[in-house]
Design a protein around this motif. Sequence first.
Motif, mmCIF file in Angstrom:
data_model
loop_
_atom_site.group_PDB
_atom_site.id
_atom_site.type_symbol
_atom_site.label_atom_id
_atom_site.label_comp_id
_atom_site.label_asym_id
_atom_site.label_seq_id
_atom_site.Cartn_x
_atom_site.Cartn_y
_atom_site.Cartn_z
ATOM 1 N N THR A 89 0.788 -1.345 -0.063
ATOM 2 C CA THR A 89 0.171 -0.044 -0.067
ATOM 3 C C THR A 89 0.876 1.089 -0.089
ATOM 4 N N MET A 90 2.257 1.208 0.129
ATOM 5 C CA MET A 90 3.053 2.114 0.271
ATOM 6 C C MET A 90 4.395 2.031 -0.513
ATOM 7 N N SER A 91 5.066 2.925 -1.084
ATOM 8 C CA SER A 91 6.331 2.456 -1.373
ATOM 9 C C SER A 91 7.381 3.503 -0.715
ATOM 10 N N PHE A 92 8.825 2.974 -0.870
ATOM 11 C CA PHE A 92 9.617 3.571 -0.051
ATOM 12 C C PHE A 92 10.883 3.833 -1.144
ATOM 13 N N ALA A 93 11.589 5.053 -1.104
ATOM 14 C CA ALA A 93 12.696 5.399 -1.930
ATOM 15 C C ALA A 93 13.347 6.135 -1.246
ATOM 16 N N LYS A 100 17.752 11.300 1.846
ATOM 17 C CA LYS A 100 16.683 11.283 2.802
ATOM 18 C C LYS A 100 15.342 10.357 2.558
ATOM 19 N N LYS A 101 14.580 10.044 3.335
ATOM 20 C CA LYS A 101 13.523 9.070 3.036
ATOM 21 C C LYS A 101 12.271 9.622 2.241
ATOM 22 N N CYS A 102 11.730 8.846 1.210
ATOM 23 C CA CYS A 102 10.606 9.277 0.605
ATOM 24 C C CYS A 102 9.644 8.239 0.634
ATOM 25 N N TYR A 103 8.285 8.637 1.103
ATOM 26 C CA TYR A 103 7.323 7.667 0.963
ATOM 27 C C TYR A 103 6.169 7.939 -0.075
ATOM 28 N N ARG A 151 -2.339 9.288 5.716
ATOM 29 C CA ARG A 151 -1.686 9.698 7.073
ATOM 30 C C ARG A 151 -0.262 8.721 7.311
ATOM 31 N N LEU A 152 0.539 9.302 7.628
ATOM 32 C CA LEU A 152 1.754 8.769 7.991
ATOM 33 C C LEU A 152 2.471 9.032 9.310
ATOM 34 N N ASP A 153 3.164 8.138 10.002
ATOM 35 C CA ASP A 153 3.770 8.264 11.268
ATOM 36 C C ASP A 153 4.922 9.178 11.323
ATOM 37 N N THR A 154 5.192 10.208 11.808
ATOM 38 C CA THR A 154 6.398 11.318 11.399
ATOM 39 C C THR A 154 7.627 10.394 11.918
ATOM 40 N N ARG A 155 7.703 9.641 12.482
ATOM 41 C CA ARG A 155 8.928 8.762 13.014
ATOM 42 C C ARG A 155 9.303 8.072 11.992
ATOM 43 N N ILE A 156 8.730 7.611 10.955
ATOM 44 C CA ILE A 156 9.431 6.842 9.894
ATOM 45 C C ILE A 156 10.074 7.991 8.813
ATOM 46 N N LEU A 157 9.974 9.198 8.993
ATOM 47 C CA LEU A 157 10.666 10.062 7.951
ATOM 48 C C LEU A 157 11.953 10.494 8.330
ATOM 49 N N LEU A 251 -10.249 12.066 -13.022
ATOM 50 C CA LEU A 251 -8.912 12.178 -12.432
ATOM 51 C C LEU A 251 -8.669 10.681 -11.716
ATOM 52 N N ILE A 252 -7.290 10.394 -12.379
ATOM 53 C CA ILE A 252 -6.657 8.977 -11.897
ATOM 54 C C ILE A 252 -5.701 9.491 -10.754
ATOM 55 N N ILE A 253 -5.705 8.686 -9.525
ATOM 56 C CA ILE A 253 -4.855 9.092 -8.478
ATOM 57 C C ILE A 253 -3.999 7.693 -8.261
ATOM 58 N N GLN A 254 -2.680 7.901 -8.497
ATOM 59 C CA GLN A 254 -1.717 7.107 -8.053
ATOM 60 C C GLN A 254 -1.635 7.186 -6.510
ATOM 61 N N GLY A 255 -1.319 8.165 -5.781
ATOM 62 C CA GLY A 255 -0.990 8.140 -4.621
ATOM 63 C C GLY A 255 -0.610 9.701 -4.232
ATOM 64 N N ILE A 256 -0.425 9.608 -2.790
ATOM 65 C CA ILE A 256 0.061 10.882 -2.130
ATOM 66 C C ILE A 256 1.552 10.872 -1.803
ATOM 67 N N GLU A 257 2.535 11.341 -2.335
ATOM 68 C CA GLU A 257 4.008 11.301 -1.961
ATOM 69 C C GLU A 257 4.437 12.359 -1.392
ATOM 70 N N VAL A 258 5.321 12.008 -0.302
ATOM 71 C CA VAL A 258 5.942 12.770 0.741
ATOM 72 C C VAL A 258 7.572 12.571 0.619
ATOM 73 N N ARG A 259 8.202 13.801 0.325
ATOM 74 C CA ARG A 259 9.539 13.585 0.065
ATOM 75 C C ARG A 259 10.044 15.049 0.382
ATOM 76 N N PRO A 260 11.404 15.073 0.557
ATOM 77 C CA PRO A 260 11.996 16.444 0.842
ATOM 78 C C PRO A 260 11.992 17.424 -0.151
ATOM 79 N N LYS A 261 11.695 18.638 0.285
ATOM 80 C CA LYS A 261 11.434 19.732 -0.711
ATOM 81 C C LYS A 261 12.852 20.553 -1.049
ATOM 82 N N LYS A 262 13.137 20.577 -2.184
ATOM 83 C CA LYS A 262 14.291 21.179 -2.884
ATOM 84 C C LYS A 262 14.059 22.697 -2.596
ATOM 85 N N GLY A 263 15.151 23.508 -2.425
ATOM 86 C CA GLY A 263 15.308 25.085 -2.147
ATOM 87 C C GLY A 263 14.797 25.342 -1.031
#
Length: 263
Positions: A89-93, A100-103, A151-157, A251-263
């Motif tokens: 149900t989630m992906s990790f990169a 840095k972790k991306c989910y 929803r994501l647990d902030t401890r995994i980021l 609208l086709i939704i693959q997911g919601i990604e949380v990743r470090p923001k550049k800049g």
Amino acid sequence: MDITNVLPAECILHIISLTTPRDACRLAVVSPAFKSAADSDVVWEKFLPSDYKLIISSSVSASSLITSLSKKDLYFHLCHHPILVNNGTMSFALEKEYGKKCYMVGARGLCIEWASTPNCWKWTSLPESRFPEVAELVYLMYFWFCEVSARLDTRILSHRTNYAAYLVFQFGKPISGIQRTRIVSGVYIERINDKGRQRLFQEPCKNTLQLIQDRKDGWMEIEMGEFFNKNGDDGTLLCSLHDFDKFGTSLIIQGIEVRPKKG
């Protein structure tokens, strides 16, 4: 003077491990001694998240990566090839520059209003999606309101990192008579800054189409909001997309990604 004749190999390893993946790759071209150190498992183990073994072992399709790849190859594999975790149900990169972790929370892991209503949402598979299923919004009822949240647990980021959340989607078939492009979205951390929730939500955007960005994987994305994950406190990150109008197409939704923001 050749520094490799002065410093023991262990010192060179330690020094490089205190830099960044980019610096390590640059140092690898300085000399054979630096290349040997910069490519070593000792260095790249430092660049990988401390819990990377636990994360990878939870992925059925990727558990063999730990033993089959060098630490450097594993690092770049995770940068370019997200792995499925949490029962798919989630992906990790990894973010390439600093590791840095991306989910991404896939459609099946999202909380989608009326997701079980066939007239509103259609579940299907697409070859270009990293998840087995995506959700297609084909009809929006009840005053054009619908909420999609992750929803994501902030401890995994990663700690001390500025993150942003992105809706990852595609446009589907045209729907006649619908041309409005308003969207309201935002992120906040439950139990940490509940009082600031309303302040963090963005105002309705009348020019949503101008904010959409193309991704390298063939999808599109739009930023939902950003937050700073200071120390990974015991909180739950809520990324919410709500009160939006259709874009003139499904609208086709693959997911919601949380990743470090550049800049």
